[in-house]
Write an enzyme that holds these catalytic residues in place. Structure first.
Site, PDB file in Angstrom:
ATOM      1  N   HIS A 182       0.880  -1.167   0.000  1.00 17.74           N
ATOM      2  CA  HIS A 182       0.000   0.000   0.000  1.00 17.74           C
ATOM      3  C   HIS A 182       0.921   1.221   0.000  1.00 17.74           C
ATOM      4  O   HIS A 182       2.021   1.178   0.566  1.00 17.74           O
ATOM      5  CB  HIS A 182      -0.829  -0.061   1.283  1.00 17.74           C
ATOM      6  CG  HIS A 182      -1.907   0.967   1.394  1.00 17.74           C
ATOM      7  ND1 HIS A 182      -1.657   2.274   1.710  1.00 17.74           N
ATOM      8  CD2 HIS A 182      -3.256   0.860   1.257  1.00 17.74           C
ATOM      9  CE1 HIS A 182      -2.804   2.939   1.769  1.00 17.74           C
ATOM     10  NE2 HIS A 182      -3.793   2.100   1.490  1.00 17.74           N
TER      11      HIS A 182
ATOM     12  N   LYS B  21     -10.280  -0.453  10.543  1.00 17.57           N
ATOM     13  CA  LYS B  21     -10.427  -1.669   9.717  1.00 17.57           C
ATOM     14  C   LYS B  21     -10.741  -2.881  10.579  1.00 17.57           C
ATOM     15  O   LYS B  21     -11.053  -3.947  10.070  1.00 17.57           O
ATOM     16  CB  LYS B  21      -9.144  -1.918   8.923  1.00 17.57           C
ATOM     17  CG  LYS B  21      -8.885  -0.861   7.857  1.00 17.57           C
ATOM     18  CD  LYS B  21      -7.763  -1.267   6.968  1.00 17.57           C
ATOM     19  CE  LYS B  21      -7.182  -0.104   6.198  1.00 17.57           C
ATOM     20  NZ  LYS B  21      -7.974   0.301   5.052  1.00 17.57           N
TER      21      LYS B  21
ATOM     22  N   GLN C  41      -4.178  -5.054   7.283  1.00 13.96           N
ATOM     23  CA  GLN C  41      -5.214  -5.957   6.769  1.00 13.96           C
ATOM     24  C   GLN C  41      -5.227  -7.293   7.503  1.00 13.96           C
ATOM     25  O   GLN C  41      -6.219  -8.008   7.447  1.00 13.96           O
ATOM     26  CB  GLN C  41      -5.006  -6.199   5.257  1.00 13.96           C
ATOM     27  CG  GLN C  41      -5.250  -4.971   4.392  1.00 13.96           C
ATOM     28  CD  GLN C  41      -6.721  -4.571   4.314  1.00 13.96           C
ATOM     29  OE1 GLN C  41      -7.625  -5.333   4.625  1.00 13.96           O
ATOM     30  NE2 GLN C  41      -6.964  -3.329   3.889  1.00 13.96           N
TER      31      GLN C  41
ATOM     32  N   CYS D 156      -4.724   2.502  -3.607  1.00 13.41           N
ATOM     33  CA  CYS D 156      -3.430   2.991  -3.076  1.00 13.41           C
ATOM     34  C   CYS D 156      -2.299   2.002  -3.304  1.00 13.41           C
ATOM     35  O   CYS D 156      -1.405   1.836  -2.449  1.00 13.41           O
ATOM     36  CB  CYS D 156      -3.537   3.324  -1.587  1.00 13.41           C
ATOM     37  SG  CYS D 156      -4.780   4.543  -1.219  1.00 13.41           S
TER      38      CYS D 156
ATOM     39  N   ASP E 247       3.444  -4.087   7.932  1.00 19.76           N
ATOM     40  CA  ASP E 247       2.151  -3.427   7.747  1.00 19.76           C
ATOM     41  C   ASP E 247       1.077  -4.477   8.043  1.00 19.76           C
ATOM     42  O   ASP E 247       0.798  -5.341   7.217  1.00 19.76           O
ATOM     43  CB  ASP E 247       2.044  -2.903   6.309  1.00 19.76           C
ATOM     44  CG  ASP E 247       0.688  -2.261   6.049  1.00 19.76           C
ATOM     45  OD1 ASP E 247      -0.202  -2.358   6.923  1.00 19.76           O
ATOM     46  OD2 ASP E 247       0.521  -1.690   4.965  1.00 19.76           O
TER      47      ASP E 247
HETATM   48  C1  LIG Z   1      -2.423  -2.804   3.597  1.00 18.86           C
HETATM   49  C2  LIG Z   1      -2.737  -1.426   4.070  1.00 18.86           C
HETATM   50  N1  LIG Z   1      -1.774  -0.703   4.641  1.00 18.86           N
HETATM   51  C3  LIG Z   1      -1.988   0.533   5.098  1.00 18.86           C
HETATM   52  C4  LIG Z   1      -3.217   1.133   4.957  1.00 18.86           C
HETATM   53  C5  LIG Z   1      -3.400   2.516   5.470  1.00 18.86           C
HETATM   54  O1  LIG Z   1      -4.343   2.506   6.490  1.00 18.86           O
HETATM   55  P1  LIG Z   1      -4.896   3.884   7.062  1.00 18.86           P
HETATM   56  O2  LIG Z   1      -5.490   4.608   5.892  1.00 18.86           O
HETATM   57  O3  LIG Z   1      -5.916   3.480   8.065  1.00 18.86           O
HETATM   58  O4  LIG Z   1      -3.741   4.591   7.637  1.00 18.86           O
HETATM   59  C6  LIG Z   1      -4.248   0.438   4.341  1.00 18.86           C
HETATM   60  C7  LIG Z   1      -5.562   1.070   4.127  1.00 18.86           C
HETATM   61  O5  LIG Z   1      -6.255   0.772   3.186  1.00 18.86           O
HETATM   62  C8  LIG Z   1      -4.011  -0.874   3.891  1.00 18.86           C
HETATM   63  O6  LIG Z   1      -4.969  -1.608   3.314  1.00 18.86           O
END
Ligand SMILES: Cc1ncc(COP(=O)(O)O)c(C=O)c1O
Length: 439
Positions: free
Chosen positions: A146, A249, A226, A389, A223
């Protein structure tokens, strides 16, 4: 052929109905009286009453700033805030003082990247020197990231003279562990990678990443945005150095997330955002900083949201992450069968349900993802469209945009059938296939 409707649900009908009854928004009807089919949990999950009520209860009964003030409300607010930290920490298998509140996962990853940048600039004294980067040092990410786990590292590389390298993905969207030995080298200082892709749903086997990083003395940054909502995640057992995830999430509120850092690393890491609440002694010339996690929590905190995130962790833990993962594995098979049953649909990611989330991104040949999303919306089905993203990952698969259906614990196979029927009508709607889209 087995279809997803033959798959025995893991949560009984009554159990699933009870779960769904906890989520007030799921009873909403949309345009033309259609019931909502929410398949956008990968973007943000819906919230159960316990989370909504926890936030409301805080504002109605205990609202006060934490860690200051000598009055009873401040004491109660602080206790609730720290209890929430302990709940979230225990949910991911770590100690409360290893968990820093952030506004979301993006902020958590940026915190680590900027702190390393500050250490490189000489901040944080001798303890922080271990994080300092030299020109030519390497930061390794993956092609599946992401943007939240890519752009902060690009920026850090640009500021420090470090070199950004990356691990590729295979045709199934799985990370190329075979590249670890060549891409992660003695020059690698940071290895940042996703636990589960928000596009392909592929779940990473963390062990070889941690093993390779340890071999070369690199820090690992996971990260876990998810994975934490859908799988039992024990960050100590995974052995990563840092991990970030978001409240919204995992059935919790927006505006709050968490960063895990191994205790000895957080203790040595310089702060990023400075100001009130993160200090020990301040003179006109200098400041000494509080120990972690407060060192990284400058300013008035998102108390109600943190309490909501604590409630979400307890709610998930009570349902049991094993049962949730099993239920969602059935949903994964249902989603994969649904898209496989519709001609001219190409999936980005693994076609088998092993080590995979119930997140399925796909291209409908001849129809732009935005148009697919609009037709599905007409049937009451909420999905995400675009690049989610992850522009490099989409480029890797030759797709400018995809449609993503992502499920959660409250999703039913019947909802996936509504999605399948609507998807089957998409190309007909645009006159690309014969027949009539079902109403
Ligand atoms: C894999 C992953 N990493 C990071 C993020 C970023 O999360 P946030 O927008 O809550 O900071 C997301 C959000 O879609 C994501 O799916």
């Amino acid at each position: 052929m087995t279809t997803f409707l033959d798959i025995a649900p893991v949560l009984s009908e009554a159990e699933l109905a009870a779960v769904r009854a906890d989520f007030p928004l799921l009873t909403r009807t949309l345009r033309a009286g259609r019931p909502l089919v929410y398949l956008d949990s990968g973007a943000t999950s819906q919230k159960p009453d316990v989370v909504i009520n926890a936030e409301m209860e805080f504002y109605r009964e205990r609202n006060a700033a934490v860690h200051r003030g000598a009055h009873q409300l401040a004491e109660e607010a602080t206790a609730a805030f720290e209890q929430a930290r302990a709940q979230v920490a225990s949910f991911v298998g770590v100690c409360p003082d290893e968990l820093v509140w952030t506004s979301n996962a993006t902020a958590g990853i940026n915190l680590v990247a900027y702190a390393i940048g500050n250490a490189t600039a000489g901040r944080g004294g001798a303890d922080a020197r271990r994080f300092a980067l030299e020109p030519g040092d390497e930061i390794v990410v993956t092609e599946a990231e992401h943007h939240a786990n890519l752009v902060p590292w690009q920026e850090l590389a640009a500021r420090t003279g470090a070199v950004l390298r990356w691990i590729g993905v295979d045709d199934d969207g799985r990370l190329r562990t075979d590249q670890l030995a060549s891409v992660v080298t003695a020059r690698t200082r940071v290895l940042a990678f996703t636990h589960a892709s928000n596009v392909t749903g592929a779940v990473t086997d963390v062990a070889p990443f941690v093993a390779r990083a340890r071999e070369v003395g690199a820090l690992t940054v996971l990260d876990a945005c998810q994975s934490v909502p859908h799988l039992a995640v024990d960050l100590h057992a995974l052995g990563v150095d840092f991990a970030a995830f978001s409240g919204h999430k995992m059935l919790g509120p927006t505006g709050v997330g968490a960063l895990y850092g191994r205790r000895e690393l957080l203790e040595a890491l310089p702060p990023v955002t400075t100001g009130g609440s993160m200090v020990e002694v301040v003179t006109m010339e200098t400041t000494t900083y509080a120990p972690p996690p407060q060192r990284f929590e400058a300013g008035t905190q998102m108390v109600a949201q943190a309490i909501g995130m604590g409630s979400a962790a307890c709610y998930l833990a009570e349902l049991g992450m094993g049962a949730i993962a099993d239920h969602e594995a059935a949903l994964t098979r249902a989603l994969l069968d649904a898209v496989a049953s519709v001609p001219h649909v190409r999936v980005l990611g693994p076609l088998d349900s092993r080590d995979r989330l119930a997140t399925v991104s796909f291209v409908v040949e001849g129809v732009h993802a935005h148009d697919v999303g609009q037709v599905l919306d007409g049937a009451g089905v909420a999905v995400r469209v675009g690049h989610h993203c992850t522009q490099p990952l989409h480029r890797r698969f030759g797709a400018a945009a995809t449609t993503r259906a992502s499920a959660s614990v409250y999703t039913t196979v019947e909802e996936i059938e509504v999605f399948r029927e609507a998807l089957a009508g998409v190309r007909m709607f645009f006159g690309l296939d014969e027949g009539r889209p079902s109403k």
